[in-house]
Design a protein around this motif. Structure first.
Motif, short mmCIF file in Angstrom:
data_model
loop_
_atom_site.label_atom_id
_atom_site.label_comp_id
_atom_site.label_asym_id
_atom_site.label_seq_id
_atom_site.Cartn_x
_atom_site.Cartn_y
_atom_site.Cartn_z
N GLY A 25 0.79 -1.23 0.00
CA GLY A 25 0.00 0.00 0.00
C GLY A 25 0.81 1.27 0.00
O GLY A 25 0.27 2.36 0.22
N LYS A 26 2.12 1.17 -0.25
CA LYS A 26 2.99 2.35 -0.25
C LYS A 26 3.05 2.97 -1.65
O LYS A 26 2.61 2.37 -2.64
CB LYS A 26 4.38 1.98 0.24
CG LYS A 26 4.38 1.54 1.71
CD LYS A 26 5.78 1.19 2.19
CE LYS A 26 5.76 0.79 3.67
NZ LYS A 26 7.10 0.44 4.15
N LEU A 27 3.61 4.17 -1.72
CA LEU A 27 3.74 4.90 -2.98
C LEU A 27 5.16 4.79 -3.52
O LEU A 27 6.13 5.05 -2.79
CB LEU A 27 3.40 6.39 -2.78
CG LEU A 27 2.01 6.73 -2.26
CD1 LEU A 27 1.81 8.24 -2.25
CD2 LEU A 27 0.93 6.05 -3.08
N ALA A 40 0.75 3.34 -7.15
CA ALA A 40 0.14 2.70 -6.00
C ALA A 40 -0.71 1.54 -6.51
O ALA A 40 -1.12 1.51 -7.67
CB ALA A 40 -0.73 3.67 -5.20
N ASP A 41 -0.96 0.57 -5.64
CA ASP A 41 -1.85 -0.55 -5.96
C ASP A 41 -3.23 0.01 -6.28
O ASP A 41 -3.91 0.57 -5.41
CB ASP A 41 -1.90 -1.50 -4.77
CG ASP A 41 -2.86 -2.67 -4.97
OD1 ASP A 41 -3.54 -2.73 -6.01
OD2 ASP A 41 -2.92 -3.52 -4.06
N ALA A 42 -3.66 -0.14 -7.53
CA ALA A 42 -4.92 0.46 -7.98
C ALA A 42 -6.14 -0.18 -7.34
O ALA A 42 -7.23 0.40 -7.37
CB ALA A 42 -5.04 0.38 -9.50
N GLY A 136 2.36 -7.59 -9.43
CA GLY A 136 1.23 -8.50 -9.59
C GLY A 136 -0.13 -7.84 -9.41
O GLY A 136 -1.13 -8.53 -9.23
N VAL A 137 -0.17 -6.50 -9.46
CA VAL A 137 -1.42 -5.76 -9.34
C VAL A 137 -1.43 -4.64 -10.39
O VAL A 137 -0.37 -4.18 -10.80
CB VAL A 137 -1.59 -5.14 -7.93
CG1 VAL A 137 -1.73 -6.22 -6.88
CG2 VAL A 137 -0.42 -4.20 -7.60
N PRO A 138 -2.61 -4.21 -10.82
CA PRO A 138 -2.65 -3.01 -11.66
C PRO A 138 -2.17 -1.82 -10.85
O PRO A 138 -2.46 -1.71 -9.65
CB PRO A 138 -4.12 -2.89 -12.06
CG PRO A 138 -4.87 -3.64 -11.00
CD PRO A 138 -3.96 -4.75 -10.56
N VAL A 139 -1.43 -0.93 -11.49
CA VAL A 139 -0.80 0.19 -10.78
C VAL A 139 -1.36 1.51 -11.26
O VAL A 139 -1.22 1.88 -12.44
CB VAL A 139 0.74 0.16 -10.96
CG1 VAL A 139 1.39 1.39 -10.31
CG2 VAL A 139 1.32 -1.12 -10.37
#
Length: 324
Positions: A25-27, A40-42, A136-139
């Motif tokens: 959850g960090k930037l 960031a994790d979208a 592994g997540v959309p950013v």
């Protein structure tokens, strides 16, 4: 947030560390081919909210969601045939598509500014691709700068603009394209360019085999915008800009283009492209405006830039940057 940002180099260990930070959850600011993005994790509401807080960005201004592979978008947006054709022809590259959100889209509603559409793209910079793949997540990643100010094309620009507001910055050198992505939408059932950028209109029209309109849009002060980059005052240096200048007045710095021996004046002069190449000028635009701001000039006169190819994107940024 840290009081100072962690600067990471482009190596596997640093990329793994940055990817882990995104999942936490960090930037993380990272380079793309256009400008540096503030990632960031979208799918994480709090992380997306942190982007808005760090930039001082109005929450009616949506974010662009970045992926490493086209297939990753199948659960995020609803494709149409023309949009997919354009994506497959240009991606990875400086193109953003605005399309309807998938009914089960996991991306935070904050990233869409409450609209039923989503702005998405697949960057070509190898660091951006590697980071997103590892995360592994959309950013979600707007430009890594204070809202409305000059876009960052070097890691140092990020550190200066977002002091203490970002957890890490990956230093990938200078961005090659230098202006933000072109934004194309199907909001009115036909493709429209909402923001000129790194892919010229002519290239888009050739791929689609049809004319593409440039939408006459500008975001209001408190209503959701259909796309990032539509605020009338945006991309602004601290110094005041005077555009299409044929000479510099006494206290003005001068930003020139092409042959400039005939252009008089300028307390400080920088040339976007001595050879008159709009691609070179786009790559130099924000870096040179940062240099003039750092020199403490209060006014900048800018020579005319041709309204063709990437020159259209350059002039769009200059016009928005001149609004006060």
């Amino acid at each position: 947030m840290n009081h100072s940002s962690l600067i990471l180099q482009c190596d596997p260990e640093s990329l793994a560390r940055a990817a882990s930070m995104l999942r936490e959850g960090k930037l993380v600011a990272f380079p793309t081919e256009t400008v540096y993005g503030l990632g960031a994790d979208a799918t994480n509401d709090r992380a997306v909210a942190a982007i808005y807080a760090a930039k001082g960005r109005p929450q009616f201004n949506p974010l662009i969601v970045h992926v490493a592979k086209i297939e990753a978008l199948d659960s995020l947006i609803v494709w149409n045939a023309a949009a997919r054709m354009l994506a497959e022809a240009v991606w990875p590259g400086p193109l953003t598509l605005v399309l309807p959100r998938h009914p089960h889209c996991p991306v935070s509603r904050l990233a869409s500014a409450g609209t039923e559409t989503l702005a998405v793209r697949m960057p070509s910079h190898p660091v951006a691709q590697a980071l997103i793949e590892r995360a592994g997540v959309p950013v979600a990643a707007p430009s890594a700068n204070a809202s409305g100010k000059l876009s960052p094309t070097e890691a140092a620009h990020v550190a200066e603009s977002l002091v203490g507001a970002v957890d890490a910055i990956i230093d990938g050198g200078r961005c090659a394209v230098g202006v933000e992505s072109t934004v194309v939408s199907w909001l009115r059932h036909a493709p429209e360019i909402l923001r000129p950028g790194g892919v010229p209109r002519e290239q888009i029209e050739k791929i689609l085999g049809r004319p593409v309109a440039v939408a006459e849009l500008s975001a209001g002060e408190d209503s959701p915008a259909p796309s990032p980059g539509l605020l009338s005052s945006h991309y602004a240096p601290r110094a005041a800009l005077r555009l299409n200048a044929l000479f510099a007045e006494g206290d003005e710095a001068l930003l020139t283009f092409g042959e400039d021996m005939h252009v008089k004046g300028g307390t400080l002069r920088l040339n976007l492209s001595p050879s008159g190449d709009v691609h070179e000028a786009a790559a130099n635009l924000f870096a040179m405006l940062h240099r003039l701001d750092a020199a403490g000039v209060s006014r900048i006169a800018v020579m005319p830039i041709p309204e063709e190819g990437l020159g259209i994107a350059i002039n769009d940024r200059l016009r928005r940057g001149a609004v006060r």
